[in-house]
Design a protein around this motif. Sequence first.
Motif, PDB file in Angstrom:
ATOM      1  N   LEU A 134      54.938   6.202   2.534  1.00  9.22           N
ATOM      2  CA  LEU A 134      55.111   5.153   1.524  1.00  9.22           C
ATOM      3  C   LEU A 134      54.550   3.808   1.998  1.00  9.22           C
ATOM      4  O   LEU A 134      53.993   3.057   1.182  1.00  9.22           O
ATOM      5  CB  LEU A 134      56.582   5.022   1.141  1.00  9.22           C
ATOM      6  CG  LEU A 134      56.826   4.233  -0.130  1.00  9.22           C
ATOM      7  CD1 LEU A 134      56.311   4.987  -1.350  1.00  9.22           C
ATOM      8  CD2 LEU A 134      58.306   3.918  -0.318  1.00  9.22           C
ATOM      9  N   PRO A 135      54.666   3.446   3.300  1.00  6.04           N
ATOM     10  CA  PRO A 135      54.035   2.189   3.731  1.00  6.04           C
ATOM     11  C   PRO A 135      52.530   2.159   3.478  1.00  6.04           C
ATOM     12  O   PRO A 135      51.970   1.081   3.264  1.00  6.04           O
ATOM     13  CB  PRO A 135      54.351   2.141   5.227  1.00  6.04           C
ATOM     14  CG  PRO A 135      55.604   2.938   5.381  1.00  6.04           C
ATOM     15  CD  PRO A 135      55.484   4.045   4.383  1.00  6.04           C
ATOM     16  N   LEU A 136      51.870   3.317   3.504  1.00  2.00           N
ATOM     17  CA  LEU A 136      50.435   3.339   3.181  1.00  2.00           C
ATOM     18  C   LEU A 136      50.210   3.031   1.708  1.00  2.00           C
ATOM     19  O   LEU A 136      49.265   2.319   1.349  1.00  2.00           O
ATOM     20  CB  LEU A 136      49.831   4.701   3.516  1.00  2.00           C
ATOM     21  CG  LEU A 136      49.772   5.105   4.989  1.00  2.00           C
ATOM     22  CD1 LEU A 136      48.997   6.401   5.147  1.00  2.00           C
ATOM     23  CD2 LEU A 136      49.144   4.002   5.828  1.00  2.00           C
ATOM     24  N   LEU A 137      51.054   3.586   0.857  1.00  2.00           N
ATOM     25  CA  LEU A 137      50.938   3.299  -0.576  1.00  2.00           C
ATOM     26  C   LEU A 137      51.151   1.817  -0.852  1.00  2.00           C
ATOM     27  O   LEU A 137      50.578   1.259  -1.786  1.00  2.00           O
ATOM     28  CB  LEU A 137      51.948   4.141  -1.354  1.00  2.00           C
ATOM     29  CG  LEU A 137      51.660   5.650  -1.381  1.00  2.00           C
ATOM     30  CD1 LEU A 137      52.879   6.407  -1.892  1.00  2.00           C
ATOM     31  CD2 LEU A 137      50.454   5.954  -2.250  1.00  2.00           C
ATOM     32  N   THR A 141      44.436   0.363  -1.118  1.00  2.00           N
ATOM     33  CA  THR A 141      43.966   0.449  -2.503  1.00  2.00           C
ATOM     34  C   THR A 141      43.835   1.924  -2.878  1.00  2.00           C
ATOM     35  O   THR A 141      43.915   2.815  -2.024  1.00  2.00           O
ATOM     36  CB  THR A 141      42.605  -0.238  -2.657  1.00  2.00           C
ATOM     37  OG1 THR A 141      41.632   0.500  -1.903  1.00  2.00           O
ATOM     38  CG2 THR A 141      42.655  -1.674  -2.166  1.00  2.00           C
ATOM     39  N   VAL A 142      43.605   2.188  -4.152  1.00  2.00           N
ATOM     40  CA  VAL A 142      43.403   3.571  -4.591  1.00  2.00           C
ATOM     41  C   VAL A 142      42.190   4.177  -3.895  1.00  2.00           C
ATOM     42  O   VAL A 142      42.217   5.329  -3.436  1.00  2.00           O
ATOM     43  CB  VAL A 142      43.244   3.634  -6.121  1.00  2.00           C
ATOM     44  CG1 VAL A 142      42.828   5.044  -6.561  1.00  2.00           C
ATOM     45  CG2 VAL A 142      44.537   3.234  -6.816  1.00  2.00           C
ATOM     46  N   ASP A 143      41.101   3.414  -3.796  1.00  2.00           N
ATOM     47  CA  ASP A 143      39.905   3.884  -3.097  1.00  2.00           C
ATOM     48  C   ASP A 143      40.227   4.291  -1.661  1.00  2.00           C
ATOM     49  O   ASP A 143      39.808   5.348  -1.182  1.00  2.00           O
ATOM     50  CB  ASP A 143      38.842   2.787  -3.078  1.00  2.00           C
ATOM     51  CG  ASP A 143      37.752   3.043  -4.109  1.00  2.00           C
ATOM     52  OD1 ASP A 143      37.748   4.128  -4.706  1.00  2.00           O
ATOM     53  OD2 ASP A 143      36.913   2.149  -4.303  1.00  2.00           O
ATOM     54  N   GLU A 144      40.945   3.427  -0.969  1.00  4.07           N
ATOM     55  CA  GLU A 144      41.256   3.688   0.439  1.00  4.07           C
ATOM     56  C   GLU A 144      42.194   4.873   0.587  1.00  4.07           C
ATOM     57  O   GLU A 144      42.035   5.693   1.504  1.00  4.07           O
ATOM     58  CB  GLU A 144      41.858   2.429   1.066  1.00  4.07           C
ATOM     59  CG  GLU A 144      40.848   1.294   1.198  1.00  4.07           C
ATOM     60  CD  GLU A 144      41.492  -0.051   1.441  1.00  4.07           C
ATOM     61  OE1 GLU A 144      40.779  -0.997   1.833  1.00  4.07           O
ATOM     62  OE2 GLU A 144      42.722  -0.184   1.213  1.00  4.07           O
ATOM     63  N   LEU A 145      43.172   4.983  -0.314  1.00  3.29           N
ATOM     64  CA  LEU A 145      44.087   6.124  -0.245  1.00  3.29           C
ATOM     65  C   LEU A 145      43.341   7.427  -0.517  1.00  3.29           C
ATOM     66  O   LEU A 145      43.584   8.444   0.146  1.00  3.29           O
ATOM     67  CB  LEU A 145      45.227   5.956  -1.241  1.00  3.29           C
ATOM     68  CG  LEU A 145      46.263   7.092  -1.221  1.00  3.29           C
ATOM     69  CD1 LEU A 145      47.015   7.113   0.108  1.00  3.29           C
ATOM     70  CD2 LEU A 145      47.240   6.966  -2.381  1.00  3.29           C
ATOM     71  N   ARG A 146      42.421   7.406  -1.479  1.00  4.38           N
ATOM     72  CA  ARG A 146      41.637   8.611  -1.767  1.00  4.38           C
ATOM     73  C   ARG A 146      40.839   9.029  -0.528  1.00  4.38           C
ATOM     74  O   ARG A 146      40.717  10.223  -0.223  1.00  4.38           O
ATOM     75  CB  ARG A 146      40.701   8.354  -2.946  1.00  4.38           C
ATOM     76  CG  ARG A 146      41.402   8.387  -4.298  1.00  4.38           C
ATOM     77  CD  ARG A 146      40.462   7.906  -5.410  1.00  4.38           C
ATOM     78  NE  ARG A 146      39.214   8.661  -5.423  1.00  4.38           N
ATOM     79  CZ  ARG A 146      39.053   9.836  -6.034  1.00  4.38           C
ATOM     80  NH1 ARG A 146      40.074  10.388  -6.668  1.00  4.38           N
ATOM     81  NH2 ARG A 146      37.891  10.450  -6.012  1.00  4.38           N
ATOM     82  N   ARG A 317      42.397  -0.867  -7.372  1.00  2.00           N
ATOM     83  CA  ARG A 317      43.806  -1.020  -7.728  1.00  2.00           C
ATOM     84  C   ARG A 317      44.705  -0.717  -6.536  1.00  2.00           C
ATOM     85  O   ARG A 317      44.353   0.089  -5.666  1.00  2.00           O
ATOM     86  CB  ARG A 317      44.176  -0.088  -8.881  1.00  2.00           C
ATOM     87  CG  ARG A 317      43.510  -0.370 -10.205  1.00  2.00           C
ATOM     88  CD  ARG A 317      43.932   0.708 -11.201  1.00  2.00           C
ATOM     89  NE  ARG A 317      43.509   2.048 -10.765  1.00  2.00           N
ATOM     90  CZ  ARG A 317      44.053   3.184 -11.199  1.00  2.00           C
ATOM     91  NH1 ARG A 317      45.055   3.152 -12.080  1.00  2.00           N
ATOM     92  NH2 ARG A 317      43.603   4.350 -10.755  1.00  2.00           N
ATOM     93  N   PRO A 318      45.909  -1.312  -6.480  1.00  3.98           N
ATOM     94  CA  PRO A 318      46.863  -0.938  -5.424  1.00  3.98           C
ATOM     95  C   PRO A 318      47.199   0.545  -5.514  1.00  3.98           C
ATOM     96  O   PRO A 318      47.329   1.098  -6.616  1.00  3.98           O
ATOM     97  CB  PRO A 318      48.087  -1.810  -5.716  1.00  3.98           C
ATOM     98  CG  PRO A 318      47.568  -2.947  -6.545  1.00  3.98           C
ATOM     99  CD  PRO A 318      46.427  -2.390  -7.345  1.00  3.98           C
ATOM    100  N   ALA A 319      47.342   1.192  -4.377  1.00  9.19           N
ATOM    101  CA  ALA A 319      47.638   2.623  -4.365  1.00  9.19           C
ATOM    102  C   ALA A 319      48.960   2.942  -5.038  1.00  9.19           C
ATOM    103  O   ALA A 319      49.162   4.058  -5.535  1.00  9.19           O
ATOM    104  CB  ALA A 319      47.641   3.136  -2.925  1.00  9.19           C
ATOM    105  N   LEU A 320      49.881   1.990  -5.084  1.00 12.21           N
ATOM    106  CA  LEU A 320      51.181   2.220  -5.734  1.00 12.21           C
ATOM    107  C   LEU A 320      51.037   2.533  -7.212  1.00 12.21           C
ATOM    108  O   LEU A 320      51.962   3.077  -7.822  1.00 12.21           O
ATOM    109  CB  LEU A 320      52.086   0.995  -5.552  1.00 12.21           C
ATOM    110  CG  LEU A 320      52.748   0.834  -4.173  1.00 12.21           C
ATOM    111  CD1 LEU A 320      53.497  -0.482  -4.098  1.00 12.21           C
ATOM    112  CD2 LEU A 320      53.698   1.996  -3.883  1.00 12.21           C
ATOM    113  N   THR A 321      49.880   2.191  -7.807  1.00 12.02           N
ATOM    114  CA  THR A 321      49.694   2.483  -9.228  1.00 12.02           C
ATOM    115  C   THR A 321      49.624   3.983  -9.492  1.00 12.02           C
ATOM    116  O   THR A 321      49.760   4.409 -10.641  1.00 12.02           O
ATOM    117  CB  THR A 321      48.412   1.819  -9.757  1.00 12.02           C
ATOM    118  OG1 THR A 321      47.294   2.290  -8.996  1.00 12.02           O
ATOM    119  CG2 THR A 321      48.494   0.304  -9.630  1.00 12.02           C
ATOM    120  N   LEU A 322      49.438   4.780  -8.442  1.00  7.93           N
ATOM    121  CA  LEU A 322      49.429   6.237  -8.619  1.00  7.93           C
ATOM    122  C   LEU A 322      50.837   6.808  -8.771  1.00  7.93           C
ATOM    123  O   LEU A 322      50.989   7.978  -9.103  1.00  7.93           O
ATOM    124  CB  LEU A 322      48.733   6.909  -7.430  1.00  7.93           C
ATOM    125  CG  LEU A 322      47.239   6.612  -7.267  1.00  7.93           C
ATOM    126  CD1 LEU A 322      46.703   7.304  -6.025  1.00  7.93           C
ATOM    127  CD2 LEU A 322      46.467   7.073  -8.505  1.00  7.93           C
TER     128      LEU A 322
END
Length: 496
Positions: A134-137, A141-146, A317-322
């Motif tokens: 969760l700290p990564l989320l 960003t969405v790009d980075e999480l992907r 977008r922030p990864a939390l938006t997922l």
Amino acid sequence: MTTAFRAVLAFSLLAGFYVLVGVILVAAVFFDVLLLVDFHAAALKVAIVLTLAAGALVRALFMVGRNQGGELPGVPVGREHEPALWQAVEDLARRVRTAPPDEIRLVPEVNAAVSEDTRFLGLRATRRRMFIGLPLLQTLTVDELRAVLGHELGHYSGAHTRLGAPVYRGRVSLIATVQGLGNHPLIQRLFAGYAKLYLRVSQAVSRRQELEADEFAVAIGGRQAMSGALRKIHDTSLGWDLYAGDYLSLTGVGGTRPASVFGGFHALMNDPGRQAEIARLGERPEEVSPYDSHPSLADRLAAIAVLPEPEHVPDPRPALTLLRDPDVAAEAVERSMWTPEALAGLRPVPWDELVAQGMYAARNAEALHDLAVAGQRVMGATRPYLDAAFEAIARGRQAELAERLRELGWKPSETLLAGVLGQALEAVLIQLGEARWTLSWSGPARLLFEDGEEVALAEYAARVAGDPEAVAGLRQWLGDHGMRHDYVPAEEALPR
């Protein structure tokens, strides 16, 4: 180095370990039987050493076998709970041409990982899991999480996870074996040498696998996304270490726990002072070892820089938006951090209250109580009045007072009495409502008066502890703040 060669190398080294154990067991049995057939004193010594060593080996392997498994970290999230996250993971799995995980778990770690339950020494996969911190989320960003998740799925595509289970079991078994042979130095050196060889080879394989998985990540998200993700993960890990050591460590003290673990971490990571501190920590040279499971950050960034840049549509977008509802997800992951006993017995409180109670319990409560008890013992009072300790100082009996404090568990030092007195005086001001420990995300908590001035009593306490004539002024000062001369510290103020 091909995947097939890695498999042969890993399994060969693992098999060699058990062959070595078998040789020791066979040798022990051989010499035991030899003694029964033809007794010799020299053979007796060898038989005793080998038999004891064999017993230690069997015990170590038995303990490793018993410790396998255990409860999985975090909380599972199904497709019905987080459809956007599952859709992203399944799309990424198609991109790297592998099957998606059977289970996704959100975990309270600055990490993302995959695992695979296997049979037949990793030749057959049964269940795949993906773990997303969760700290990564909160950070990526969405790009980075992907890119990060593409890296993890790349481990599936390269069959890395199938090798991971037996290699990991080999590491655990070897380490446990070496530790269990402490009473047999000769045999221990033999296994320690083999363990070093095994770890160097297996960790080199792991480092190569990480670079291969980075190639999948870049093919999905691009060089900038993966490089940015690695830098953020590095900094976020440093921030989490600070957070755990300076803030989460207060959990349990005073019977409380934080009501919002990840809310506090978000506040720390967005504090300008902490950001500057983390940036300084991140500039320190990395320590590199042949036993590292991952390449250094510099090596990974250098390897990424020469990879081809794919075409893709950026998603900043922030990864939390997922997540459907980040607050609900954070609450569920936080609950997974606590044992049932902690959930039932520790009261959730806001961070400012946790810091105020935790700092008082950790720094002040014991000093206040023990100083009063020491004064009672020196002066022969009927109850542990704090003023009895002041009276002992006024009569020049500081050495006796310090001795009673040592009896209560305080470490001897030249400034023992002054230090305990200062902490006890802070406690009195807190008990009287004159001062309070105040939360700061930039650094340590500060003890402040109501007007915001910092409480600084160390020099004053040292002067009182060394000068009996200063006690009169101390009593007057405490009286002005509302403390009665017959004040007795409450037992419930002690740390739990």
